[in-house]
Design a protein around this motif. Structure first.
Motif, PDB file in Angstrom:
ATOM      1  N   LEU A   1      22.839  -6.986  13.636  1.00  0.00           N
ATOM      2  CA  LEU A   1      22.771  -6.170  12.420  1.00  0.00           C
ATOM      3  C   LEU A   1      21.576  -6.519  11.546  1.00  0.00           C
ATOM      4  O   LEU A   1      20.888  -5.634  11.034  1.00  0.00           O
ATOM      5  N   PHE A   2      21.322  -7.819  11.354  1.00  0.00           N
ATOM      6  CA  PHE A   2      20.318  -8.257  10.382  1.00  0.00           C
ATOM      7  C   PHE A   2      19.065  -8.866  11.000  1.00  0.00           C
ATOM      8  O   PHE A   2      18.139  -9.243  10.281  1.00  0.00           O
TER       9      PHE A   2
ATOM     10  N   LEU B   1      20.438  -2.610  11.212  1.00  0.00           N
ATOM     11  CA  LEU B   1      20.781  -2.066   9.894  1.00  0.00           C
ATOM     12  C   LEU B   1      19.543  -1.732   9.078  1.00  0.00           C
ATOM     13  O   LEU B   1      19.377  -0.601   8.612  1.00  0.00           O
ATOM     14  N   TYR B   2      18.661  -2.719   8.890  1.00  0.00           N
ATOM     15  CA  TYR B   2      17.462  -2.466   8.093  1.00  0.00           C
ATOM     16  C   TYR B   2      16.549  -1.469   8.790  1.00  0.00           C
ATOM     17  O   TYR B   2      15.962  -0.598   8.130  1.00  0.00           O
TER      18      TYR B   2
ATOM     19  N   ALA C   1      17.336   0.975  10.729  1.00  0.00           N
ATOM     20  CA  ALA C   1      17.897   2.321  10.567  1.00  0.00           C
ATOM     21  C   ALA C   1      17.629   2.851   9.159  1.00  0.00           C
ATOM     22  O   ALA C   1      17.265   4.021   8.982  1.00  0.00           O
ATOM     23  N   VAL C   2      17.779   1.990   8.150  1.00  0.00           N
ATOM     24  CA  VAL C   2      17.511   2.397   6.762  1.00  0.00           C
ATOM     25  C   VAL C   2      16.044   2.779   6.596  1.00  0.00           C
ATOM     26  O   VAL C   2      15.717   3.803   5.971  1.00  0.00           O
TER      27      VAL C   2
END
Length: 312
Positions: free
Chosen positions: A205-206, A243-244, A246-247
């Motif tokens: 995720l990170f 996550l980042y 995708a943002v």
């Protein structure tokens, strides 16, 4: 990279981009001629070693008749070629500059550059073709006649086969060369970077953090001190996580839709992405330069109320 969208549009950005790209292209052309005319085997070996030691790229040949001069600065050439067709008003100047940029792109020796140009003209031609009302009426009448459809498909098939026969030897040579090292190396990078990213749910995720190094020695490369990857996008994903990433990606798409209302500019950028993704150009200064130029070109293009047909 996202802040670029908020810069004011200025013609000077586009002009400087084309001027610098043209000078770079002239250098490539002149150097290609020099190597062919004056450069013997010793000079070829010396200049290649020198360029590689300086970290400027590579210069090599497969047949002693055409040298691929793959050095820093080359990635701006395909986009500069396309931009010059729309930004330059004078017909004679446009032809001269575009010709220099196209020849420079060929000498750069990257097949992805050529494919991106072919993609742009193919898509641009299709858009113009199918958006014309007369063409729509013609196609409607044409495809309403089965005999005409058979003749058209037959002629198109013959054309494709003829082109394939002519280009097949070159494409085969390039493909074989790339299968020996280039393509397997990229698959190797993806495998190890994704495996490292998926070490745990948290890293997935990170990410593994900025500047992360994968301590792997594969059959293709020693990655223990590597910050450079041909697929730099996957390396960025490895560092920042899904996550980042995708943002960032969603935000950029929103900005493109919001700030670039001209579909032509989006098409040019898609052409850039086509060759930038398989090379380390999506997360470097090249991408920032392209974004600045296309933002300026798009805004000025809209403000002046010109159509694509009148600018090319």
């Amino acid at each position: 990279m996202l802040a670029v969208f908020f810069l004011p549009a200025k013609k000077i950005y586009v002009k400087l981009f084309i001027i610098l790209a043209t000078l770079h292209s002239i250098f490539l052309i002149a150097f290609e001629i020099y190597i062919l005319v004056f450069g013997g085997p010793e000079f070829q070996e010396f200049i290649r070693a020198k360029v590689m030691n300086l970290g400027m790229g590579d210069i090599y040949t497969y047949n002693q008749y055409f040298f691929r001069i793959q050095i820093k600065g080359n990635p701006i050439l395909p986009i500069a070629f396309i931009v010059s067709l729309f930004a330059i008003q004078s017909k004679q100047l446009k032809i001269s500059v575009a010709s220099l940029l196209f020849v420079g792109t060929i000498i750069a020796g990257n097949l992805a550059f050529i494919l991106s140009i072919v993609f742009f003209f193919g898509m641009y031609g299709a858009i113009l073709f199918f958006s014309n009302e007369k063409v729509k009426t013609f196609l409607k009448n044409l495809f309403g006649n089965r005999k005409r459809v058979i003749i058209l498909v037959s002629l198109f098939s013959v054309f494709i086969i003829a082109v394939a026969i002519v280009l097949f030897p070159y494409i085969k040579e390039v493909f074989i060369r790339k299968m020996e090292y280039s393509i397997p190396t990229r698959f190797d990078q993806v495998s190890h970077l994704i495996k490292d990213l998926a070490e745990s749910p948290i890293t997935l995720l990170f990410g593994q953090g900025f500047g992360n190094i994968i301590y792997v020695i594969s059959d293709y490369r020693d990655y223990r001190n590597a910050y450079y990857f041909e697929l730099q996008t996957i390396y960025v994903l490895n560092q920042v996580g899904i996550l980042y990433f995708a943002v960032f990606l969603i935000t950029k798409i929103i900005f493109v839709i919001k700030f670039w209302r001209n579909k032509l500019i989006i098409l040019i950028y898609l052409s850039y992405i086509l060759y930038a993704f398989t090379n380390p150009y999506l997360f470097d200064t090249t991408n920032i330069l392209v974004l600045i130029v296309l933002s300026s070109l798009g805004k000025l293009y809209l403000e002046e109320g010109n159509t694509s047909e009148s600018k090319i």
